[in-house]
Design a protein around this motif. Sequence first.
Motif, PDB file in Angstrom:
ATOM      1  N   THR A 136       0.808  -1.218   0.000  1.00  0.00           N
ATOM      2  CA  THR A 136       0.000   0.000   0.000  1.00  0.00           C
ATOM      3  C   THR A 136       0.841   1.267   0.000  1.00  0.00           C
ATOM      4  O   THR A 136       0.301   2.370   0.096  1.00  0.00           O
ATOM      5  N   HIS A 137       2.149   1.124  -0.079  1.00  0.00           N
ATOM      6  CA  HIS A 137       3.019   2.260  -0.354  1.00  0.00           C
ATOM      7  C   HIS A 137       3.947   1.857  -1.495  1.00  0.00           C
ATOM      8  O   HIS A 137       3.833   0.758  -2.028  1.00  0.00           O
ATOM      9  N   ASP A 138       4.858   2.735  -1.880  1.00  0.00           N
ATOM     10  CA  ASP A 138       5.661   2.520  -3.086  1.00  0.00           C
ATOM     11  C   ASP A 138       6.395   1.177  -3.044  1.00  0.00           C
ATOM     12  O   ASP A 138       6.987   0.811  -2.024  1.00  0.00           O
ATOM     13  N   PHE A 139       6.387   0.489  -4.173  1.00  0.00           N
ATOM     14  CA  PHE A 139       7.006  -0.831  -4.256  1.00  0.00           C
ATOM     15  C   PHE A 139       7.579  -1.034  -5.650  1.00  0.00           C
ATOM     16  O   PHE A 139       7.280  -0.296  -6.587  1.00  0.00           O
ATOM     17  N   ALA A 161      16.899   0.028  -4.878  1.00  0.00           N
ATOM     18  CA  ALA A 161      15.586  -0.179  -4.276  1.00  0.00           C
ATOM     19  C   ALA A 161      15.688  -0.264  -2.762  1.00  0.00           C
ATOM     20  O   ALA A 161      14.842   0.268  -2.028  1.00  0.00           O
ATOM     21  N   ALA A 162      16.727  -0.926  -2.277  1.00  0.00           N
ATOM     22  CA  ALA A 162      16.916  -1.037  -0.830  1.00  0.00           C
ATOM     23  C   ALA A 162      17.209   0.331  -0.226  1.00  0.00           C
ATOM     24  O   ALA A 162      16.645   0.704   0.810  1.00  0.00           O
ATOM     25  N   ALA A 163      18.070   1.094  -0.862  1.00  0.00           N
ATOM     26  CA  ALA A 163      18.420   2.417  -0.357  1.00  0.00           C
ATOM     27  C   ALA A 163      17.232   3.367  -0.383  1.00  0.00           C
ATOM     28  O   ALA A 163      17.086   4.230   0.489  1.00  0.00           O
ATOM     29  N   ALA A 164      16.357   3.213  -1.372  1.00  0.00           N
ATOM     30  CA  ALA A 164      15.212   4.113  -1.526  1.00  0.00           C
ATOM     31  C   ALA A 164      14.015   3.694  -0.676  1.00  0.00           C
ATOM     32  O   ALA A 164      12.975   4.347  -0.717  1.00  0.00           O
ATOM     33  N   ASP A 165      14.133   2.624   0.068  1.00  0.00           N
ATOM     34  CA  ASP A 165      13.103   2.168   1.001  1.00  0.00           C
ATOM     35  C   ASP A 165      11.835   1.688   0.306  1.00  0.00           C
ATOM     36  O   ASP A 165      10.731   1.818   0.827  1.00  0.00           O
ATOM     37  N   PHE A 166      11.969   1.134  -0.879  1.00  0.00           N
ATOM     38  CA  PHE A 166      10.843   0.486  -1.535  1.00  0.00           C
ATOM     39  C   PHE A 166      10.488  -0.821  -0.835  1.00  0.00           C
ATOM     40  O   PHE A 166      11.378  -1.543  -0.356  1.00  0.00           O
ATOM     41  N   ASN A 235       9.335  -2.374   3.791  1.00  0.00           N
ATOM     42  CA  ASN A 235      10.162  -1.175   3.933  1.00  0.00           C
ATOM     43  C   ASN A 235      10.356  -0.862   5.416  1.00  0.00           C
ATOM     44  O   ASN A 235      10.046  -1.686   6.283  1.00  0.00           O
ATOM     45  N   SER A 236      10.863   0.317   5.721  1.00  0.00           N
ATOM     46  CA  SER A 236      11.201   0.639   7.112  1.00  0.00           C
ATOM     47  C   SER A 236       9.983   0.770   8.009  1.00  0.00           C
ATOM     48  O   SER A 236      10.118   0.769   9.239  1.00  0.00           O
TER      49      SER A 236
END
Length: 324
Positions: A136-139, A161-166, A235-236
């Motif tokens: 339900t958030h960016d993926f 993708a990992a750094a951008a918190d996808f 994500n986080s």
Amino acid sequence: MTTGKIMLVGLGPGSVEHMSGRARAAIAEADTIIGYVTYIRLVADLVEGKEVVKKSMTEELDRAIEALDRAKQGKKVALISSGDAGVYGMAGPTFDVLFQAGWTPPTGRPGDIEVEIIPGASALNTCAALVGAPLTHDFCAISLSDLLTPWPAIARRLHAAAAADFVVALYNPKSGRRARQILEAQRLFLAHRRPDTPVAIVKSAYRPKQRIEFTTLEKMTECDIGMLSTVLIGNSNTFVRDGLMVTPRGYANKYDVESGTTRDGEKAGRSLSTGLLGWLESLRESGESVEELARRHGLPVAYIAAALADSSDDEPADTDEAVA
């Protein structure tokens, strides 16, 4: 001359009840069914009495060539994929073959070959539905298969993708010959995510041997992962509660969730106070150099400089607040 047709059919997860009506109709309409042997097995009851061409896992181009040959004969061909034909499916290689053969979209001339893409739910959708609301958030989706893609390209995508918190869905995570790729993906993610980041592993979604396992980023490689698995890495902010994996959309940043009222400094229908314009204002007031700001926010110096140089500060009211 009879006009042939290629129908690129997405089966969804494979169970008939989760196929679209158009997908079932296309299979019924087709003279010939072409597909990977496992996918044809999923729709065995729907293809009785038809010409069925079964191909192996790595014969995607052969399937597309076979479909084109039969369409040239005036046949209607259902070229099937699990999930969606346009998501790691047969749409790409089919258009490669068609364009190489000089095909152009039909114009009504005799002998033109029509192509129809019939969408189906991809593993992203089906696996997410089984475990809760992780998307339900960016993926994004990343395939770990290096059969056709160089590993450095895959590694860069994983790192970004990992750094951008996808939230990330890993397709083709592991096979008998490709066991190390999932370990390298874990290594790249652990450089940016907490070890206890939630992970869901779904195998054979909506099929008889379906298996769902919740774990963490640190322990995910200890789980049963194979080619029929999809790995969802949160994500986080993703959490697991009562057997459900959920990624918050961010409403709590703007609203008191219990009362529905906006928080101090926020306005309904407007960007967050920490949205683009608020953020730019904070940059101007920080007193830091462009280089310092770029380091702090992990963004290119050129982008920070250009954003600050743009003096536009008018913001229209959002019209899509329900999904903002």
